[in-house]
Design a protein around this motif. Sequence first.
Motif, PDB file in Angstrom:
ATOM      1  N   GLY A 193      -5.951   0.724  11.415  1.00 35.00           N
ATOM      2  CA  GLY A 193      -6.741   1.674  10.634  1.00 35.00           C
ATOM      3  C   GLY A 193      -5.996   2.118   9.406  1.00 35.00           C
ATOM      4  O   GLY A 193      -4.985   1.516   9.027  1.00 35.00           O
ATOM      5  N   PRO A 194      -6.491   3.184   8.743  1.00 32.68           N
ATOM      6  CA  PRO A 194      -5.882   3.611   7.484  1.00 32.68           C
ATOM      7  C   PRO A 194      -4.604   4.440   7.651  1.00 32.68           C
ATOM      8  O   PRO A 194      -3.846   4.592   6.699  1.00 32.68           O
ATOM      9  CB  PRO A 194      -6.973   4.467   6.835  1.00 32.68           C
ATOM     10  CG  PRO A 194      -7.786   4.976   7.989  1.00 32.68           C
ATOM     11  CD  PRO A 194      -7.728   3.930   9.060  1.00 32.68           C
ATOM     12  N   SER A 195      -4.341   4.965   8.854  1.00 34.59           N
ATOM     13  CA  SER A 195      -3.174   5.842   9.041  1.00 34.59           C
ATOM     14  C   SER A 195      -1.969   5.048   9.536  1.00 34.59           C
ATOM     15  O   SER A 195      -2.111   4.082  10.282  1.00 34.59           O
ATOM     16  CB  SER A 195      -3.515   6.936  10.051  1.00 34.59           C
ATOM     17  OG  SER A 195      -2.342   7.614  10.464  1.00 34.59           O
TER      18      SER A 195
ATOM     19  N   GLN B 109       1.188   5.073   1.250  1.00 31.33           N
ATOM     20  CA  GLN B 109       0.655   5.971   2.264  1.00 31.33           C
ATOM     21  C   GLN B 109       0.876   7.430   1.843  1.00 31.33           C
ATOM     22  O   GLN B 109       0.065   8.289   2.141  1.00 31.33           O
ATOM     23  CB  GLN B 109       1.405   5.684   3.573  1.00 31.33           C
ATOM     24  CG  GLN B 109       0.660   6.023   4.814  1.00 31.33           C
ATOM     25  CD  GLN B 109      -0.268   4.909   5.260  1.00 31.33           C
ATOM     26  OE1 GLN B 109       0.119   3.747   5.329  1.00 31.33           O
ATOM     27  NE2 GLN B 109      -1.494   5.261   5.568  1.00 31.33           N
TER      28      GLN B 109
ATOM     29  N   ARG C 123      -1.345  -0.697  10.484  1.00 32.05           N
ATOM     30  CA  ARG C 123      -2.116  -1.030   9.282  1.00 32.05           C
ATOM     31  C   ARG C 123      -2.593  -2.483   9.278  1.00 32.05           C
ATOM     32  O   ARG C 123      -3.656  -2.792   8.771  1.00 32.05           O
ATOM     33  CB  ARG C 123      -1.266  -0.770   8.017  1.00 32.05           C
ATOM     34  CG  ARG C 123      -0.774   0.669   7.845  1.00 32.05           C
ATOM     35  CD  ARG C 123      -1.910   1.668   7.652  1.00 32.05           C
ATOM     36  NE  ARG C 123      -2.944   1.200   6.755  1.00 32.05           N
ATOM     37  CZ  ARG C 123      -2.863   1.235   5.413  1.00 32.05           C
ATOM     38  NH1 ARG C 123      -1.804   1.778   4.831  1.00 32.05           N
ATOM     39  NH2 ARG C 123      -3.839   0.783   4.659  1.00 32.05           N
TER      40      ARG C 123
ATOM     41  N   ASP D 123       0.843  -1.192   0.000  1.00 39.12           N
ATOM     42  CA  ASP D 123       0.000   0.000   0.000  1.00 39.12           C
ATOM     43  C   ASP D 123       0.879   1.244   0.000  1.00 39.12           C
ATOM     44  O   ASP D 123       1.972   1.237   0.564  1.00 39.12           O
ATOM     45  CB  ASP D 123      -0.909   0.029   1.238  1.00 39.12           C
ATOM     46  CG  ASP D 123      -2.030   1.057   1.110  1.00 39.12           C
ATOM     47  OD1 ASP D 123      -2.486   1.302  -0.019  1.00 39.12           O
ATOM     48  OD2 ASP D 123      -2.449   1.604   2.135  1.00 39.12           O
TER      49      ASP D 123
END
Lengths: 268, 268
Positions: free
Chosen positions: B163-165, A119, B199, A117
């Motif tokens: 989470g996404p951060s 970021q 993540r 992914d």
Amino acid sequence: MPGPHALDRALELEVVDADVVRGRTRPEWANMVGPFGGITAAVLLRAIESHPDRLGEPVALTVNFAAPIVDGEFEISRRAPRTNRTNQHWIAELSQDGDVKTTATAVFGIRRDTWSDTQATSPEAPPPEQVARSDHENLPTWVRLYDMRFAEGSFSGGHVDVGPSSTTTLWVRDAAGRPVDFPAIAAVSDIFFPRVFLRRGMVPSGTISLTTYFHVGQPHLDALGADYILGTAHANRFDRGFFDQSAQLWSRDGALVATTYQIVYFKG
Amino acid sequence: MPGPHALDRALELEVVDADVVRGRTRPEWANMVGPFGGITAAVLLRAIESHPDRLGEPVALTVNFAAPIVDGEFEISRRAPRTNRTNQHWIAELSQDGDVKTTATAVFGIRRDTWSDTQATSPEAPPPEQVARSDHENLPTWVRLYDMRFAEGSFSGGHVDVGPSSTTTLWVRDAAGRPVDFPAIAAVSDIFFPRVFLRRGMVPSGTISLTTYFHVGQPHLDALGADYILGTAHANRFDRGFFDQSAQLWSRDGALVATTYQIVYFKG
């Protein structure tokens, strides 16, 4: 029929023995003093990746510019003090007449198909076709080997607008259309002129240490070919003769190709 | 009367000869496998700064974690392949029973009174007194040596919210009130738990290479004393088994103390 590309000429290495190769500086890569730092990073990476015991692909490269390289031959010693199952650690030293000029460490590794992914977010810039190619007049010889198109923080024709920002964002590709490989990415990671120029004008400065993390594999580089790369660089802190630079290299399709950092000496 | 601080114990080095010193791992710095990477970075920096030929103060340090360090003694060889007028380049290797476990390069330099400026901006965080100290239950031994207060992206008591951060921002200081010096800053530069935990949860991971740029001198560190440092870290890219981390360390009065980068191996 044209000869080899300037980058390939600079990367030509003759095997001296198992751990030592010999190369030479090339006039087309000349910088203000000695060769462009990026070409030195590239040739050190090539010296390692061409070792018969090399495992996998480059993951990290740190190059320390200890002393100016003079025109002529140099030797690079490289050894892997540690080889693990999926990664390998290297130390290399570039010397001339027995004087160490550059040192490097590198990590090579084997990437596995697993979760990935991004970021970070790519900087804003118009497409390269909508930005004029910068002028390489009054700039060091090596600059003409690249097609550079500045979207922000330009340094074209030796002119720089001094201001409060230290950020440069530009499209860059090989001017002769040579496809990228890992040494080419190592070279581009040093493409940004010294950040201090944007704050203080053209004062004496030079990279002392450069670290690059590679975030793609060879198949992705093959897909990039010779297309433009979007680079963005900024400084975090100028402190009494030293400043840092933090930079990212993006592909046009939004892949983060490399992140790269340096600490730079400056006067004034 | 209390004995030496845990950090000072870990930094104790016995001179073997001009270029080699001997140290030993300390149980209070134990991590999941081998010692905390930050203490290894600190001891390598101390090995260099304690060399009689050392010039100036640390400017850049790159540490490559080649293989796990086992409990017991280790030797560190360190040499300066190049000394210039205002900077000096070092190579160091930590080995156990002849096996190289860690390699490092460092640049030391003399800072001059000249123009300085900070370009980066400090992250937002409430003062440390308004944030609860994190729980070190279920975490490696070394964590209890620090007073950590998470403002964002917590990992307290072995719990992490996926989470996404990938961003963590925390206040950190030595739990026993030892004032910071350069080895202490080198240790804190590895204080952030692996970004992949935020993540993907607690998957196996380990730092492969760590680079730290120091942006202050000893007088500034003396002024910091044992006060909290504000650290913030994020990842730019997770790519098939490797990810990077980019981090900053700030003093409470808004000085950028260090910027630090790593490339990390992960599974899953």
